[in-house]
Design a protein around this motif. Structure first.
Motif, PDB file in Angstrom:
ATOM      1  N   ASP A 165       0.841  -1.190   0.000  1.00 22.91           N
ATOM      2  CA  ASP A 165       0.000   0.000   0.000  1.00 22.91           C
ATOM      3  C   ASP A 165       0.883   1.249   0.000  1.00 22.91           C
ATOM      4  OD1 ASP A 165      -2.186  -1.632   0.101  1.00 22.91           O
ATOM      5  OD2 ASP A 165      -2.499  -1.418   2.260  1.00 22.91           O
ATOM      6  N   GLY A 166       0.525   2.193  -0.838  1.00 20.10           N
ATOM      7  CA  GLY A 166       1.292   3.426  -0.908  1.00 20.10           C
ATOM      8  C   GLY A 166       2.413   3.411  -1.930  1.00 20.10           C
ATOM      9  N   ALA A 167       2.557   2.305  -2.684  1.00 18.00           N
ATOM     10  CA  ALA A 167       3.577   2.262  -3.735  1.00 18.00           C
ATOM     11  C   ALA A 167       3.284   3.349  -4.764  1.00 18.00           C
ATOM     12  CB  ALA A 167       3.602   0.891  -4.403  1.00 18.00           C
ATOM     13  N   VAL A 168       4.324   4.003  -5.240  1.00 22.84           N
ATOM     14  CA  VAL A 168       4.172   5.081  -6.210  1.00 22.84           C
ATOM     15  C   VAL A 168       3.946   4.484  -7.596  1.00 22.84           C
ATOM     16  CG1 VAL A 168       5.297   7.084  -7.250  1.00 22.84           C
ATOM     17  CG2 VAL A 168       5.676   6.559  -4.827  1.00 22.84           C
ATOM     18  N   PRO A 169       2.861   4.841  -8.289  1.00 21.97           N
ATOM     19  CA  PRO A 169       2.645   4.325  -9.644  1.00 21.97           C
ATOM     20  C   PRO A 169       3.828   4.680 -10.550  1.00 21.97           C
ATOM     21  CG  PRO A 169       0.653   5.392  -8.827  1.00 21.97           C
ATOM     22  CD  PRO A 169       1.756   5.710  -7.855  1.00 21.97           C
ATOM     23  N   ALA A 170       4.264   3.708 -11.361  1.00 21.15           N
ATOM     24  CA  ALA A 170       5.423   3.919 -12.219  1.00 21.15           C
ATOM     25  C   ALA A 170       5.439   2.877 -13.323  1.00 21.15           C
ATOM     26  CB  ALA A 170       6.718   3.840 -11.407  1.00 21.15           C
ATOM     27  N   GLY A 171       6.125   3.164 -14.403  1.00 16.58           N
ATOM     28  CA  GLY A 171       6.334   2.196 -15.463  1.00 16.58           C
ATOM     29  C   GLY A 171       7.638   1.449 -15.247  1.00 16.58           C
ATOM     30  N   LEU A 172       7.701   0.211 -15.750  1.00 16.24           N
ATOM     31  CA  LEU A 172       8.916  -0.590 -15.690  1.00 16.24           C
ATOM     32  C   LEU A 172       9.209  -1.150 -17.078  1.00 16.24           C
ATOM     33  CD1 LEU A 172       8.261  -2.637 -12.416  1.00 16.24           C
ATOM     34  CD2 LEU A 172       9.792  -0.678 -12.667  1.00 16.24           C
ATOM     35  N   LYS A 173      10.480  -1.404 -17.343  1.00 14.99           N
ATOM     36  CA  LYS A 173      10.914  -1.961 -18.624  1.00 14.99           C
ATOM     37  C   LYS A 173      11.547  -3.323 -18.385  1.00 14.99           C
ATOM     38  CE  LYS A 173      14.677  -0.256 -20.363  1.00 14.99           C
ATOM     39  NZ  LYS A 173      15.653   0.647 -21.027  1.00 14.99           N
ATOM     40  N   LEU A 174      11.078  -4.354 -19.092  1.00 15.53           N
ATOM     41  CA  LEU A 174      11.648  -5.687 -18.986  1.00 15.53           C
ATOM     42  C   LEU A 174      12.949  -5.741 -19.780  1.00 15.53           C
ATOM     43  CD1 LEU A 174      11.201  -8.681 -18.053  1.00 15.53           C
ATOM     44  CD2 LEU A 174      10.167  -9.060 -20.302  1.00 15.53           C
ATOM     45  N   VAL A 175      14.058  -6.108 -19.117  1.00 17.16           N
ATOM     46  CA  VAL A 175      15.357  -6.157 -19.802  1.00 17.16           C
ATOM     47  C   VAL A 175      15.915  -7.571 -19.912  1.00 17.16           C
ATOM     48  CG1 VAL A 175      15.928  -3.771 -19.210  1.00 17.16           C
ATOM     49  CG2 VAL A 175      16.608  -5.618 -17.658  1.00 17.16           C
ATOM     50  N   ASP A 176      15.318  -8.535 -19.202  1.00 20.89           N
ATOM     51  CA  ASP A 176      15.744  -9.929 -19.312  1.00 20.89           C
ATOM     52  C   ASP A 176      14.627 -10.802 -18.764  1.00 20.89           C
ATOM     53  OD1 ASP A 176      17.919 -11.988 -19.822  1.00 20.89           O
ATOM     54  OD2 ASP A 176      17.508 -12.383 -17.707  1.00 20.89           O
ATOM     55  N   SER A 177      14.454 -11.984 -19.364  1.00 23.42           N
ATOM     56  CA  SER A 177      13.439 -12.907 -18.844  1.00 23.42           C
ATOM     57  C   SER A 177      13.818 -14.335 -19.183  1.00 23.42           C
ATOM     58  CB  SER A 177      12.057 -12.587 -19.427  1.00 23.42           C
ATOM     59  OG  SER A 177      12.030 -12.808 -20.826  1.00 23.42           O
ATOM     60  N   ARG A 178      13.385 -15.241 -18.356  1.00 24.35           N
ATOM     61  CA  ARG A 178      13.544 -16.669 -18.572  1.00 24.35           C
ATOM     62  C   ARG A 178      12.532 -17.390 -17.689  1.00 24.35           C
ATOM     63  NH1 ARG A 178      19.716 -16.661 -16.434  1.00 24.35           N
ATOM     64  NH2 ARG A 178      19.536 -14.523 -17.195  1.00 24.35           N
ATOM     65  N   VAL A 179      12.286 -18.683 -17.964  1.00 25.59           N
ATOM     66  CA  VAL A 179      11.316 -19.466 -17.201  1.00 25.59           C
ATOM     67  C   VAL A 179      11.987 -20.762 -16.770  1.00 25.59           C
ATOM     68  CG1 VAL A 179       9.056 -20.576 -17.203  1.00 25.59           C
ATOM     69  CG2 VAL A 179       9.405 -18.490 -18.538  1.00 25.59           C
ATOM     70  N   SER A 180      11.830 -21.111 -15.491  1.00 24.61           N
ATOM     71  CA  SER A 180      12.421 -22.343 -14.974  1.00 24.61           C
ATOM     72  C   SER A 180      11.604 -23.549 -15.411  1.00 24.61           C
ATOM     73  CB  SER A 180      12.500 -22.291 -13.448  1.00 24.61           C
ATOM     74  OG  SER A 180      11.234 -22.576 -12.880  1.00 24.61           O
ATOM     75  N   THR A 181      12.164 -24.731 -15.221  1.00 20.81           N
ATOM     76  CA  THR A 181      11.446 -25.958 -15.548  1.00 20.81           C
ATOM     77  C   THR A 181      10.264 -26.195 -14.627  1.00 20.81           C
ATOM     78  OG1 THR A 181      12.865 -27.320 -14.125  1.00 20.81           O
ATOM     79  CG2 THR A 181      13.567 -27.011 -16.415  1.00 20.81           C
ATOM     80  N   THR A 182      10.233 -25.491 -13.492  1.00 21.52           N
ATOM     81  CA  THR A 182       9.146 -25.655 -12.525  1.00 21.52           C
ATOM     82  C   THR A 182       8.103 -24.550 -12.637  1.00 21.52           C
ATOM     83  OG1 THR A 182      10.406 -24.450 -10.833  1.00 21.52           O
ATOM     84  CG2 THR A 182      10.660 -26.851 -10.895  1.00 21.52           C
ATOM     85  N   GLY A 183       8.231 -23.681 -13.645  1.00 17.39           N
ATOM     86  CA  GLY A 183       7.230 -22.651 -13.867  1.00 17.39           C
ATOM     87  C   GLY A 183       7.501 -21.328 -13.194  1.00 17.39           C
ATOM     88  N   VAL A 184       8.695 -21.134 -12.653  1.00 17.34           N
ATOM     89  CA  VAL A 184       9.050 -19.850 -12.063  1.00 17.34           C
ATOM     90  C   VAL A 184       9.443 -18.881 -13.187  1.00 17.34           C
ATOM     91  CG1 VAL A 184      10.614 -18.636 -10.494  1.00 17.34           C
ATOM     92  CG2 VAL A 184       9.813 -20.946  -9.932  1.00 17.34           C
ATOM     93  N   VAL A 185       8.769 -17.736 -13.222  1.00 16.60           N
ATOM     94  CA  VAL A 185       9.056 -16.713 -14.224  1.00 16.60           C
ATOM     95  C   VAL A 185      10.078 -15.748 -13.629  1.00 16.60           C
ATOM     96  CG1 VAL A 185       8.110 -14.853 -15.635  1.00 16.60           C
ATOM     97  CG2 VAL A 185       6.767 -16.929 -15.240  1.00 16.60           C
ATOM     98  N   ILE A 186      11.215 -15.628 -14.291  1.00 17.54           N
ATOM     99  CA  ILE A 186      12.311 -14.799 -13.790  1.00 17.54           C
ATOM    100  C   ILE A 186      12.422 -13.581 -14.698  1.00 17.54           C
ATOM    101  CG2 ILE A 186      14.757 -14.735 -13.208  1.00 17.54           C
ATOM    102  CD1 ILE A 186      14.631 -17.853 -13.158  1.00 17.54           C
ATOM    103  N   GLY A 187      12.145 -12.424 -14.153  1.00 21.04           N
ATOM    104  CA  GLY A 187      12.180 -11.197 -14.937  1.00 21.04           C
ATOM    105  C   GLY A 187      13.055 -10.144 -14.300  1.00 21.04           C
ATOM    106  N   THR A 188      13.793  -9.421 -15.127  1.00 27.11           N
ATOM    107  CA  THR A 188      14.603  -8.304 -14.659  1.00 27.11           C
ATOM    108  C   THR A 188      14.010  -7.026 -15.240  1.00 27.11           C
ATOM    109  OG1 THR A 188      16.599  -9.682 -14.575  1.00 27.11           O
ATOM    110  CG2 THR A 188      16.911  -7.292 -14.581  1.00 27.11           C
ATOM    111  N   TYR A 189      13.674  -6.102 -14.365  1.00 26.13           N
ATOM    112  CA  TYR A 189      12.977  -4.882 -14.759  1.00 26.13           C
ATOM    113  C   TYR A 189      13.756  -3.655 -14.294  1.00 26.13           C
ATOM    114  CZ  TYR A 189       8.964  -8.050 -15.194  1.00 26.13           C
ATOM    115  OH  TYR A 189       8.138  -9.088 -15.527  1.00 26.13           O
ATOM    116  N   GLN A 190      13.672  -2.591 -15.076  1.00 23.29           N
ATOM    117  CA  GLN A 190      14.265  -1.319 -14.698  1.00 23.29           C
ATOM    118  C   GLN A 190      13.198  -0.226 -14.754  1.00 23.29           C
ATOM    119  OE1 GLN A 190      17.550  -0.840 -17.415  1.00 23.29           O
ATOM    120  NE2 GLN A 190      18.819  -2.342 -16.355  1.00 23.29           N
ATOM    121  N   PRO A 191      13.300   0.784 -13.905  1.00 27.42           N
ATOM    122  CA  PRO A 191      12.325   1.886 -13.940  1.00 27.42           C
ATOM    123  C   PRO A 191      12.279   2.536 -15.316  1.00 27.42           C
ATOM    124  CG  PRO A 191      13.644   1.990 -11.942  1.00 27.42           C
ATOM    125  CD  PRO A 191      14.279   0.947 -12.810  1.00 27.42           C
TER     126      PRO A 191
END
Length: 203
Positions: A165-191
């Motif tokens: 609660d209280g997080a400041v609304p903002a956009g993010l940019k995805l700069v890297d992504s991959r998915v594990s064999t167990t379904g974990v989505v790994i994403g790297t984001y920058q403001p």
């Protein structure tokens, strides 16, 4: 200027509380500690190895510091232990705790001001692991330069969230992504600046 990285395990509904085991953080009666444990695989290990294979220091809240300090110095031969034990640990705390884990430093005074000063100093990147309460302050003061998020395919319903609660609304940019064999989505984001809205409504 040093970059500050939030490295965080999340449930699909955004909770980051107690991923590592029961009793890790049972604030507000949280009963689902350990929700990440059964999903680990080589893809996730590789991602964590990349993240921790470069020079870094840590910025930690008091609870996460205590959890790490009780574990990593006792298992120096475990994979991942050396970089954590060698890193300088900057600790945010409302009290004046005795910090016995080597290379530990208390952040004096205002936490946001202290972390901002650390970012201006020379040194390796600053990584924040866990530390849900601390992250709320860092996010609110626009001090996070990158989010490395591991999103697990579980829903727990309630608990401490990365963007609370209280997080400041903002956009993010995805700069890297991959998915594990167990379904974990790994994403790297920058403001990416302010949140931009639009509409699909017809004129």
């Amino acid at each position: 200027m040093r970059r500050l990285i939030a490295s965080t395990f999340l449930t699909l509904d955004g909770v980051m509380q107690a991923p590592g085991g029961p009793g890790e953080d049972d604030d507000s009666g949280f009963a689902h500690g350990g929700w990440s444990v059964t999903y680990w695989d080589d893809v996730m290990g590789e991602f964590m190895g990349e993240s921790m294979g470069r020079p870094f220091d840590l910025v930690l809240g008091r609870r996460t510091y205590d959890i790490f300090a009780a574990h990593w110095p006792r298992v120096p031969d475990d994979e991942g232990a050396k970089p954590l034990n060698d890193a300088t640990k900057y600790v945010a705390s409302r009290g004046r705790p005795t910090l016995e884990w080597r290379n530990s430093v208390l952040i004096d005074g205002d936490v946001a001001e202290g972390v901002a000063a650390l970012k201006q100093a020379d040194g390796p990147e600053l990584q924040v692991h866990g530390s849900a309460n601390l992250l709320q302050t860092l996010i609110r003061h626009h001090l996070v330069d990158e989010y490395r998020l591991m999103i697990f395919p579980v829903v727990v319903g309630s608990g401490k969230r990365l963007f609370g609660d209280g997080a400041v609304p903002a956009g993010l940019k995805l700069v890297d992504s991959r998915v594990s064999t167990t379904g974990v989505v790994i994403g790297t984001y920058q403001p990416a600046g302010e949140l931009v809205t639009g509409s699909f409504a017809l004129d």
